[in-house]
Design a protein around this motif. Structure first.
Motif, PDB file in Angstrom:
ATOM      1  N   SER A  72       0.872  -1.210   0.011  1.00 56.10           N
ATOM      2  CA  SER A  72      -0.064  -0.011   0.091  1.00 56.10           C
ATOM      3  C   SER A  72       0.833   1.298   0.107  1.00 56.10           C
ATOM      4  N   ALA A  73       2.013   1.170   0.771  1.00 60.42           N
ATOM      5  CA  ALA A  73       2.903   2.377   0.767  1.00 60.42           C
ATOM      6  C   ALA A  73       3.289   2.596  -0.858  1.00 60.42           C
ATOM      7  N   TRP A  74       3.826   1.537  -1.536  1.00 61.53           N
ATOM      8  CA  TRP A  74       4.419   1.696  -2.767  1.00 61.53           C
ATOM      9  C   TRP A  74       3.246   2.071  -3.816  1.00 61.53           C
ATOM     10  N   ALA A  75       2.111   1.634  -3.697  1.00 63.71           N
ATOM     11  CA  ALA A  75       1.218   1.925  -4.646  1.00 63.71           C
ATOM     12  C   ALA A  75       0.382   3.263  -4.343  1.00 63.71           C
ATOM     13  N   SER A  76       0.711   3.945  -3.247  1.00 62.94           N
ATOM     14  CA  SER A  76       0.253   5.176  -2.755  1.00 62.94           C
ATOM     15  C   SER A  76       0.111   6.216  -4.088  1.00 62.94           C
ATOM     16  N   HIS A  77      -0.929   6.990  -4.135  1.00 63.17           N
ATOM     17  CA  HIS A  77      -1.273   8.001  -5.168  1.00 63.17           C
ATOM     18  C   HIS A  77      -0.100   8.759  -5.228  1.00 63.17           C
ATOM     19  N   HIS A  78       0.253   9.272  -4.199  1.00 65.82           N
ATOM     20  CA  HIS A  78       1.355  10.591  -4.030  1.00 65.82           C
ATOM     21  C   HIS A  78       2.673  10.052  -4.598  1.00 65.82           C
ATOM     22  N   ARG A  79       3.048   8.682  -4.379  1.00 70.46           N
ATOM     23  CA  ARG A  79       4.301   7.966  -4.523  1.00 70.46           C
ATOM     24  C   ARG A  79       4.324   7.833  -6.081  1.00 70.46           C
ATOM     25  N   VAL A  80       3.339   7.109  -6.691  1.00 71.04           N
ATOM     26  CA  VAL A  80       3.193   7.175  -8.034  1.00 71.04           C
ATOM     27  C   VAL A  80       3.361   8.498  -9.038  1.00 71.04           C
ATOM     28  N   GLU A  81       2.603   9.213  -8.371  1.00 70.38           N
ATOM     29  CA  GLU A  81       2.849  10.616  -9.096  1.00 70.38           C
ATOM     30  C   GLU A  81       4.054  11.170  -8.887  1.00 70.38           C
ATOM     31  N   ALA A  84       6.272   9.285 -11.390  1.00 68.03           N
ATOM     32  CA  ALA A  84       5.962   9.694 -12.722  1.00 68.03           C
ATOM     33  C   ALA A  84       6.517  10.712 -13.223  1.00 68.03           C
ATOM     34  N   THR A  85       6.475  11.775 -12.385  1.00 64.44           N
ATOM     35  CA  THR A  85       7.254  13.297 -12.830  1.00 64.44           C
ATOM     36  C   THR A  85       8.787  13.374 -12.514  1.00 64.44           C
ATOM     37  N   GLY A  86       9.126  12.555 -11.500  1.00 59.58           N
ATOM     38  CA  GLY A  86      10.496  12.766 -11.056  1.00 59.58           C
ATOM     39  C   GLY A  86      11.448  11.620 -12.076  1.00 59.58           C
ATOM     40  N   GLU A  87      11.042  10.608 -12.091  1.00 51.92           N
ATOM     41  CA  GLU A  87      11.808   9.448 -12.775  1.00 51.92           C
ATOM     42  C   GLU A  87      11.441   9.453 -14.309  1.00 51.92           C
ATOM     43  N   LEU A  88      10.404   9.651 -14.503  1.00 54.45           N
ATOM     44  CA  LEU A  88       9.898   9.205 -15.910  1.00 54.45           C
ATOM     45  C   LEU A  88       9.454  10.524 -16.760  1.00 54.45           C
ATOM     46  N   ASP A  89       9.719  11.625 -16.149  1.00 49.80           N
ATOM     47  CA  ASP A  89       9.373  12.902 -16.851  1.00 49.80           C
ATOM     48  C   ASP A  89       8.088  12.887 -17.381  1.00 49.80           C
TER      49      ASP A  89
END
Length: 103
Positions: A72-81, A84-89
């Motif tokens: 649940s920590a890895w799949a949290s919306h905040h972490r995914v976002e 996505a913005t930091g590592e995947l641009d």
């Protein structure tokens, strides 16, 4: 008075039959005692095995709970976002980049 050769009905022929009956009863009692000992020992072994399995179940349940929490920590919306913005641009598209398709 009955003579030696005349025995009352149902009386044993001699003491050997009574001794044989007592010996058979004693053997039956000893055998049943051994079976009770064996079944008690088997019951204790099975109970010890049950306790070990219950302890294993407890540890596995703890691990599963930790893994669910980590998931649940890895799949949290905040972490995914953030990834996505930091590592995947990745970014949200601007209004001029949006295209509407008519049905």
């Amino acid at each position: 008075m009955a003579a030696r050769g005349n025995r009352p009905a149902g009386a044993p022929a001699d003491g050997r039959a009574l001794n044989l009956l007592c010996t058979a009863a004693m053997v039956a009692v000893v055998l049943s005692a051994f079976f009770v000992i064996h079944s008690s020992h088997a019951c204790r072994q099975l109970y010890a095995e049950l306790q070990g399995l219950e302890a294993d179940q407890w540890f596995l349940q703890e691990d599963y709970s930790r893994l669910l929490l980590e998931e649940s920590a890895w799949a949290s919306h905040h972490r995914v976002e953030k990834v996505a913005t930091g590592e995947l641009d990745m970014h949200s598209p601007a209004m001029q980049e949006l295209k509407v398709v008519a049905p």
